[in-house]
Design a protein around this motif. Structure first.
Motif, PDB file in Angstrom:
ATOM      1  N   THR A   1       0.834  -1.211   0.000  1.00  0.00           N
ATOM      2  CA  THR A   1       0.000   0.000   0.000  1.00  0.00           C
ATOM      3  C   THR A   1       0.865   1.255   0.000  1.00  0.00           C
ATOM      4  N   LEU A   2       2.126   1.086   0.406  1.00  0.00           N
ATOM      5  CA  LEU A   2       3.054   2.230   0.367  1.00  0.00           C
ATOM      6  C   LEU A   2       3.188   2.779  -1.036  1.00  0.00           C
TER       7      LEU A   2
ATOM      8  N   ALA B 239      -0.753   5.665  -5.096  1.00  0.00           N
ATOM      9  CA  ALA B 239      -0.500   7.021  -5.604  1.00  0.00           C
ATOM     10  C   ALA B 239      -0.567   8.053  -4.483  1.00  0.00           C
ATOM     11  N   LEU B 240      -1.548   7.892  -3.605  1.00  0.00           N
ATOM     12  CA  LEU B 240      -1.689   8.826  -2.478  1.00  0.00           C
ATOM     13  C   LEU B 240      -1.693   8.022  -1.183  1.00  0.00           C
ATOM     14  N   PRO B 241      -0.512   7.673  -0.699  1.00  0.00           N
ATOM     15  CA  PRO B 241      -0.480   6.858   0.509  1.00  0.00           C
ATOM     16  C   PRO B 241      -1.086   7.589   1.701  1.00  0.00           C
TER      17      PRO B 241
ATOM     18  N   ARG C 224       8.650   7.619   0.445  1.00  0.00           N
ATOM     19  CA  ARG C 224       7.319   8.020  -0.030  1.00  0.00           C
ATOM     20  C   ARG C 224       6.630   8.969   0.946  1.00  0.00           C
ATOM     21  N   GLY C 225       7.427   9.585   1.802  1.00  0.00           N
ATOM     22  CA  GLY C 225       6.887  10.617   2.702  1.00  0.00           C
ATOM     23  C   GLY C 225       6.087  10.066   3.854  1.00  0.00           C
ATOM     24  N   ILE C 226       6.326   8.808   4.211  1.00  0.00           N
ATOM     25  CA  ILE C 226       5.604   8.211   5.337  1.00  0.00           C
ATOM     26  C   ILE C 226       6.602   7.905   6.450  1.00  0.00           C
ATOM     27  N   GLU C 227       6.271   8.355   7.646  1.00  0.00           N
ATOM     28  CA  GLU C 227       7.165   8.169   8.787  1.00  0.00           C
ATOM     29  C   GLU C 227       6.734   6.910   9.558  1.00  0.00           C
TER      30      GLU C 227
END
Lengths: 259, 244
Positions: free
Chosen positions: A74-75, A78-80, A111-114
């Motif tokens: 899911t990472l 397109a828009l996680p 992908r900008g997810i912490e």
């Protein structure tokens, strides 16, 4: 700067120490703040967390590769979105080994997810030791130590252990306050949305609650106030952690940009 | 570095020869060692599909193709030649190489030779060991147990295996672990080298959309395979020969 998304991983070595409750509270915290998290319940047997959020949840059997793909791939959407992952104690080792094997943290960050681990230790030294090892092995994830008041007093053996001592100066930590046992049965009702319950309009007009929450309409004022006070404290503690995480994320982005 | 020829073969089909060859190309590339590969799956060329830039499809039974491989060993800038032998042609190829004096050149130290003999679970594989032993003695002979197809090697009596295996002086056993079949199939569909799949790239170098999970499985597996090649000192065996 766009709002940072998080992959919140809730884990514990042991069963029945508030892990699913914490995952639920975190999901409700995000719902209250206007986010719509993707929720993953890795307990394919009990599916308790998914029962609270049927429309937002995916049940994952970590023994199945297609399910692992459903969770981790899911990472690449397109828009996680922000994710809340409840890791069942049965899959504790498997989940984190898989996470390391696929270099999940690096991929998430790109992908900008912490990625953030919320770890609830039990009372025994081993659960602290496993938490210490987890923090050591997942250095590229933020690590939040969650002390659940419901777990009870920690024994002398644990307090004397090196693993316990290793967490003494751990900064990112929060307490999960204990709810009056009299009300615990009420909040376990899968029809009850804690985030809806905390919305001001609902608090003032319980008679207008959606049908899914009719169970709350019959709460006494005392019970309603008790749950609301408890939730306020939980969400205050969560807010402190999330604000700290956002600050950390921003400072890391500034550092990256200045390189 | 003097020229090196690495043969990957088995007389039995379906034991994973091309898979092993693909891992060898990736491994040597990761060690900055240029490789040229000959795909003897004539005329189809399964290897060429994954490594088109370094692979040539050849008919190993044809003299002109044998010349293409062996006569260029000393002149080619690429020092390592990998030959993926078609099923059923291993013994025949070794005999042909003997006939053209290839093993004389190996004995005289002009060329380094290594053979990756991919073994299947059947007793026939043990008999193959006996067939290739005359060509393998004193050279780099690697008996590869390839678990990629979840082979259990159940048909082997360990004592019988040892009696075959130990006859071959200097032989080394290699164990290639299993890669999850979904990951294997996905790489197969992508038609790229394992290392390219891990990097989430297409054959043209663009960003692919391969599964993070499957890439992770391939990365973990390929690292284990590399560890096996490191364990046997493959690169040293190729470069040490320079000092011979």
């Amino acid at each position: 700067m766009p709002e940072k998304n998080f992959a919140i991983i809730v884990a514990s070595l042991r069963a029945r120490n508030g892990k699913t409750l914490l995952a639920r509270l975190i999901a409700d915290y995000f719902l209250l703040t206007g986010d719509k998290p993707e929720i993953f319940d890795t307990d394919a047997v009990e599916r308790k967390l998914a029962g609270f959020f049927p429309e937002l949840s995916t049940v994952i059997d970590l023994d199945r590769v297609p399910d692992q793909m459903k969770l981790f791939d899911t990472l690449q959407a397109a828009l996680p979105a922000t994710q809340v992952i409840d890791v069942t104690h049965r899959s504790f080792q498997k989940f984190f080994k898989l996470m390391r094997d696929i270099d999940y943290a690096a991929e998430a960050r790109s992908r900008g997810i912490e990625p953030v681990i919320f770890y609830i230790p039990d009372r025994d030294p081993e659960s602290y030791e496993q938490g210490r090892l987890l923090r050591e092995r997942c250095k590229d994830c933020s690590f939040v130590l969650v002390e659940n008041a419901f777990v009870g007093e920690i024994g002398k053996d644990t307090r004397r252990s090196t693993a316990y001592a290793a967490f003494k100066s751990h900064y990112l930590r929060m307490t999960l306050p204990q709810l009056d046992p009299f009300f615990t049965g009420v909040i376990e009702d899968p029809k009850l949305s804690l985030s809806d319950f905390m919305r001001p309009a609902q608090a003032e007009r319980p008679a207008r609650m959606p049908s899914a929450q009719l169970s709350l309409a019959h709460l006494s004022r005392e019970a309603g106030d008790g749950i609301r006070l408890w939730l306020k404290e939980v969400f205050k503690n969560l807010k402190w952690v999330m604000d700290e995480l956002k600050l950390r994320g921003e400072s890391m982005e500034i550092e990256d940009a200045s390189r | 570095m003097k020229p090196a020829v690495l043969i990957v073969g088995a007389d039995k089909g379906g034991v994973g020869k091309t898979t092993i060859t693909r891992t060898l190309i990736d491994y040597l590339a990761s060690k900055n060692t240029l490789v040229r590969a000959f795909d003897a799956e004539f005329p189809r060329g399964a290897l060429k599909r994954f490594h088109p830039n370094v692979t040539e499809v050849i008919d190993i039974t044809s003299v002109s193709d044998q010349m293409k491989m062996l006569d260029t060993l000393l002149t080619s800038e690429v020092k390592v030649s990998l030959i993926d032998i078609r099923a059923g042609l291993l013994s025949r190829t070794l005999k042909a190489f003997t006939d053209v004096g290839f093993f004389d050149a190996v004995r005289e130290g002009e060329v380094t030779f290594g053979m990756f003999h991919i073994l299947g679970p059947s007793v026939a594989s043990l008999e193959e060991i006996a067939d290739v032993t005359p060509y393998a003695a004193g050279k780099n002979y690697f008996a590869v147990k390839n678990f990629i197809n979840e082979t259990s090697f159940f048909e082997w009596d360990p004592a019988v295996y040892d009696s075959y295996f130990k006859k071959t002086k200097g032989s080394v056993e290699l164990n290639i672990p299993k890669l999850h079949e979904m990951a294997y199939e996905q790489v197969d569909l992508s038609g790229v080298p394992f290392s390219t799949f891990i990097k989430n790239r297409t054959a043209q170098g663009h960003i692919a959309n391969s599964s993070l999970v499957l890439r992770g499985y391939v990365r973990t597996w390929l690292n284990l395979v590399y560890q096996e090649y490191d364990r046997i000192g493959l690169l040293d065996r190729l470069t040490d020969s320079e000092a011979d």
